[in-house]
Scaffold this motif. Structure first.
Motif, short mmCIF file in Angstrom:
data_model
loop_
_atom_site.label_atom_id
_atom_site.label_comp_id
_atom_site.label_asym_id
_atom_site.label_seq_id
_atom_site.Cartn_x
_atom_site.Cartn_y
_atom_site.Cartn_z
N GLU A 322 -1.87 -0.69 -35.16
CA GLU A 322 -1.17 0.46 -34.58
C GLU A 322 -0.62 1.40 -35.64
OE1 GLU A 322 2.63 1.39 -31.66
OE2 GLU A 322 1.61 -0.55 -31.51
N GLU A 323 -0.02 0.85 -36.69
CA GLU A 323 0.58 1.69 -37.73
C GLU A 323 -0.49 2.50 -38.45
OE1 GLU A 323 2.91 -0.65 -40.36
OE2 GLU A 323 4.37 -1.25 -38.83
N LYS A 324 -1.63 1.84 -38.77
CA LYS A 324 -2.68 2.56 -39.48
C LYS A 324 -3.32 3.62 -38.59
CE LYS A 324 -3.81 -1.11 -42.75
NZ LYS A 324 -4.86 -1.98 -43.31
N ILE A 325 -3.41 3.32 -37.30
CA ILE A 325 -3.99 4.31 -36.37
C ILE A 325 -3.09 5.54 -36.29
CG2 ILE A 325 -4.61 4.75 -33.96
CD1 ILE A 325 -5.39 1.78 -33.77
N LEU A 326 -1.79 5.33 -36.17
CA LEU A 326 -0.85 6.45 -36.11
C LEU A 326 -0.88 7.26 -37.41
CD1 LEU A 326 2.19 4.72 -34.34
CD2 LEU A 326 0.74 6.53 -33.41
N GLU A 327 -0.97 6.55 -38.54
CA GLU A 327 -1.02 7.23 -39.83
C GLU A 327 -2.27 8.12 -39.92
OE1 GLU A 327 -0.28 8.39 -43.75
OE2 GLU A 327 1.04 7.43 -42.28
N ILE A 329 -3.99 9.43 -37.40
CA ILE A 329 -3.88 10.55 -36.47
C ILE A 329 -3.03 11.66 -37.07
CG2 ILE A 329 -3.03 11.29 -34.21
CD1 ILE A 329 -3.69 8.49 -33.18
N GLU A 330 -1.93 11.28 -37.67
CA GLU A 330 -0.99 12.28 -38.19
C GLU A 330 -1.46 12.92 -39.49
OE1 GLU A 330 2.70 10.22 -38.52
OE2 GLU A 330 3.16 10.33 -36.39
N ASN A 331 -2.05 12.13 -40.39
CA ASN A 331 -2.34 12.62 -41.73
C ASN A 331 -3.82 12.70 -42.07
OD1 ASN A 331 0.50 12.70 -42.28
ND2 ASN A 331 0.44 10.50 -42.64
N GLU A 335 -11.35 14.75 -37.28
CA GLU A 335 -10.97 14.98 -35.88
C GLU A 335 -11.35 13.80 -35.00
OE1 GLU A 335 -9.25 17.59 -34.68
OE2 GLU A 335 -9.06 18.26 -36.76
N GLU A 336 -12.33 12.99 -35.43
CA GLU A 336 -12.77 11.83 -34.67
C GLU A 336 -12.44 10.56 -35.46
OE1 GLU A 336 -16.86 12.15 -33.64
OE2 GLU A 336 -16.62 14.06 -32.58
N ILE A 337 -11.76 9.64 -34.80
CA ILE A 337 -11.33 8.40 -35.44
C ILE A 337 -11.99 7.23 -34.73
CG2 ILE A 337 -9.32 6.97 -36.03
CD1 ILE A 337 -7.65 9.58 -35.73
N LEU A 358 -2.20 11.46 -30.08
CA LEU A 358 -3.52 12.02 -29.82
C LEU A 358 -3.41 13.35 -29.08
CD1 LEU A 358 -5.62 8.89 -28.75
CD2 LEU A 358 -5.95 10.25 -30.82
N LYS A 359 -2.53 13.37 -28.09
CA LYS A 359 -2.33 14.59 -27.31
C LYS A 359 -1.72 15.69 -28.17
CE LYS A 359 -0.30 16.30 -23.02
NZ LYS A 359 0.49 15.94 -21.82
N GLU A 360 -0.80 15.32 -29.03
CA GLU A 360 -0.12 16.29 -29.88
C GLU A 360 -1.08 16.90 -30.90
OE1 GLU A 360 3.44 16.41 -33.25
OE2 GLU A 360 3.19 14.63 -31.98
N TYR A 361 -1.89 16.05 -31.54
CA TYR A 361 -2.78 16.54 -32.60
C TYR A 361 -4.19 16.89 -32.07
CZ TYR A 361 0.64 15.17 -36.14
OH TYR A 361 1.76 15.07 -36.91
N GLU A 362 -4.41 16.66 -30.77
CA GLU A 362 -5.68 16.98 -30.11
C GLU A 362 -6.86 16.36 -30.84
OE1 GLU A 362 -5.95 21.20 -29.61
OE2 GLU A 362 -4.65 21.19 -27.84
N LYS A 363 -6.72 15.09 -31.18
CA LYS A 363 -7.80 14.36 -31.84
C LYS A 363 -8.47 13.40 -30.86
CE LYS A 363 -6.30 14.65 -36.64
NZ LYS A 363 -6.05 13.91 -37.90
N THR A 364 -9.61 12.87 -31.26
CA THR A 364 -10.38 11.94 -30.43
C THR A 364 -10.45 10.59 -31.13
OG1 THR A 364 -11.72 13.72 -29.52
CG2 THR A 364 -12.61 11.51 -29.35
N ILE A 365 -10.25 9.52 -30.35
CA ILE A 365 -10.31 8.17 -30.91
C ILE A 365 -11.27 7.32 -30.09
CG2 ILE A 365 -8.38 7.25 -29.56
CD1 ILE A 365 -7.57 5.71 -32.13
#
Length: 569
Positions: A322-327, A329-331, A335-337, A358-365
């Protein structure tokens, strides 16, 4: 007497005048002679027509003109008092020849007759014979088309400009023949055609004045029926492995990982006399790489197979943390993870904190669930732009088996299906894309249908249109997690249930009817046998016997009473 003489003289005078007029009329004649400066004209050439008129009267005479105005035009005249397109007028003198010069211009080929006459002088219709002259007008026409090793269709006509011809050999010679050698002709020569090839030939005729006509010939060389038309491939292989191949299927698609750079494509024709040629890129680029295999049969028939190889992009794959996923997304810049989730992980969830980012940064996972051999079993893709409710946890753990197998088997008549049983039964924060491996049951190109199992009503509800199996996987969108099945059968779930329920009642009813029918048949057979053996007496006969026995007993009682003494005391 004097009066009668006077009347006689008057009659003789009138008769003489009448005879004089009649003789004069009979002698009112004309003759015409025609000549031309040039009787052979090409289009736009001009000629002078000389008209020599001789009459028996002194008068202004009108001469009719007749000709085909589409082929020649009357331009001007001299030696006439007036003229029009259809007549000329000349001042004639008795017995003297008058000459008029008429200028004509050729408009089209084919020849034309110019007719001059009859003649009318004043009010008198002159006696004589009209005369005519032939003018040869030449257009850009051919007189014939000769083709070696082919037959022209339709038959040649100078006015027909389009033809077809079928060759009987590889090479043919075309000779367009000019009616007039002073015209220019292009297009003559030898033409070579391959089997089943068509070629257009244009024969262009040009006059000296620049007028042209084009004769078009469509040459074809038919197939050789004695040669094989087999243009199938027997197989196609990629990097040493044969792909799932059907010779009648001309389009193939496959996906390879990013680290696959080379494409070693091999194939074999089904017929040894056929030839095949491969075209396509030497190296695999990221994205779609299109290869075409053109197969030519012995008789020239062509078939083309297409193989599209999609080389995947280099993935930004991180571990399931979870921590690495959040990192990321933010940094992260991507655009695709992609997240690798081992199948053995018991808890497979997406926390609401990840959904919010994800919603805030409009990225796809994409969470990819893999087995111990790192083979993809299934994945879910969440697009941050599609997230509506980010305040919930998404549990995407899924089993490929069902707790309701017997019910689903009854609904599908035990069709071959794949169970997709999500652990969670809830509405999703937004539509997600699910990708599932089905290659162990369904081949590439197969059409599948997704059904939701409604546990409450025990029925199947179709959730998708046709899904195509591509590279062993199918993809579809979901808006809630529950239990689903994939099937290659497009059945109406409600109709299937209705039919199954009906069978539960119909079968016992049919069995009961059969038993009753058998019983009745046996009853009537036994009854008939008893009747034939005499054991079955009619009811009337039994009743008669009973009455007879009753009468006999009554008589015996009466006799007995006679013998018994009666005590009267």
């Amino acid at each position: 007497m004097k009066k009668n003489k006077k009347n006689l003289l008057m009659f003789i005078f009138i008769s003489f005048i009448f005879l004089a007029i009649k003789v004069s009329a009979d002698e009112a004649t004309y003759s015409i002679k025609l000549s031309t400066s040039n009787a052979n004209l090409e289009i736009e050439d001009e000629t002078i027509l000389s008209v020599d008129l001789t009459t028996s009267l002194d008068s202004n005479c009108t001469i009719d003109l007749n000709y085909d105005a589409n082929k020649i035009s009357f331009e001007s005249a001299t030696g006439t008092s007036q003229y029009s397109k259809s007549s000329i007028s000349m001042n004639a003198t008795n017995s003297q020849t008058k000459t008029a010069k008429l200028k004509f211009k050729a408009l089209a080929g084919g020849g034309v007759d110019i007719k001059v006459g009859p003649v009318k002088c004043g009010e008198t219709a002159m006696q004589g014979t009209p005369t005519s002259i032939k003018i040869n007008t030449k257009g850009p026409d051919l007189s014939a088309i000769n083709i070696t090793n082919a037959t022209l269709s339709p038959a040649f006509d100078p006015n027909i400009t389009e033809y077809t011809a079928s060759l009987t050999s590889e090479t043919t010679t075309i000779n367009g023949v000019l009616a007039n050698s002073d015209m220019k002709l292009t297009g003559n020569g030898d033409y070579s055609l391959n089997i089943d090839e068509t070629k257009d030939v244009n024969l262009v005729v040009t006059t000296k004045n620049g007028h042209q006509k084009t004769y078009k010939i469509k040459l074809t060389r038919p197939k050789d029926l004695n040669k094989s038309n087999n243009n199938y491939l027997e197989y196609i292989s990629f990097n040493g492995e044969k792909i799932d191949f059907n010779k009648d299927n001309l389009i193939y698609e496959m996906s390879v990982k990013y680290d696959v750079e080379n494409a070693d494509i091999k194939f074999k024709t089904e017929d040894e006399k056929a030839t095949a040629e491969l075209t396509g890129p030497e190296k695999l680029e990221v994205g779609d790489n299109v290869y075409k295999i053109s197969v030519t049969a012995e008789n020239g028939d062509l078939k083309e197979y297409t193989l599209t190889i999609t080389r995947q992009k280099e993935k930004n794959t991180i571990e399931y943390n979870e921590e690495k996923i959040l990192e990321e997304i933010e940094n992260g810049e991507e655009e695709e993870i992609y997240v690798n989730v081992p199948e053995r992980e018991k808890i497979k969830t997406v926390d609401k904190s990840i959904l919010q980012k994800l919603k805030e940064y409009e990225k796809t996972i994409t969470y990819e669930v893999t087995n111990d051999d790192n083979e993809l079993l299934y994945s879910i893709t969440i697009d941050g732009k599609k997230i509506k409710d980010a305040d919930k946890v998404l549990n995407f753990n899924m089993k490929f088996k069902s707790d309701f197998k017997s019910f689903i088997d009854a609904l599908t008549n035990k069709k071959d299906v794949i169970y997709l049983n999500f652990e969670s039964n809830s509405k999703l924060p937004g539509n997600i894309t699910v990708k599932v491996f089905v290659g162990d049951k369904f081949k590439n190109g197969k059409t599948l249908y997704l059904y939701y199992y409604n546990e409450k009503d025990n029925k199947l509800e179709k959730q998708s249109k046709k899904l195509k199996v591509k590279n062993g996987y199918v993809e579809f969108e979901l808006e809630h997690l529950s239990e689903y099945i994939l099937s290659d059968t497009d059945f109406d779930a409600k109709e299937e249930v209705k039919n199954d329920s009906s069978l539960k009642y119909i079968i016992p009813i049919i069995a009961g009817i059969v038993v009753v029918a058998i019983g009745l048949t046996i009853f009537f057979i036994v009854r008939k046998k008893k009747k034939n053996n005499g054991t079955d007496k009619p009811k009337k006969e039994k009743k008669s016997k009973k009455n007879k026995n009753k009468n006999e007993a009554l008589e015996e009682n009466q006799d007995l009473e006679k013998t018994i003494p009666i005590d009267t005391q």
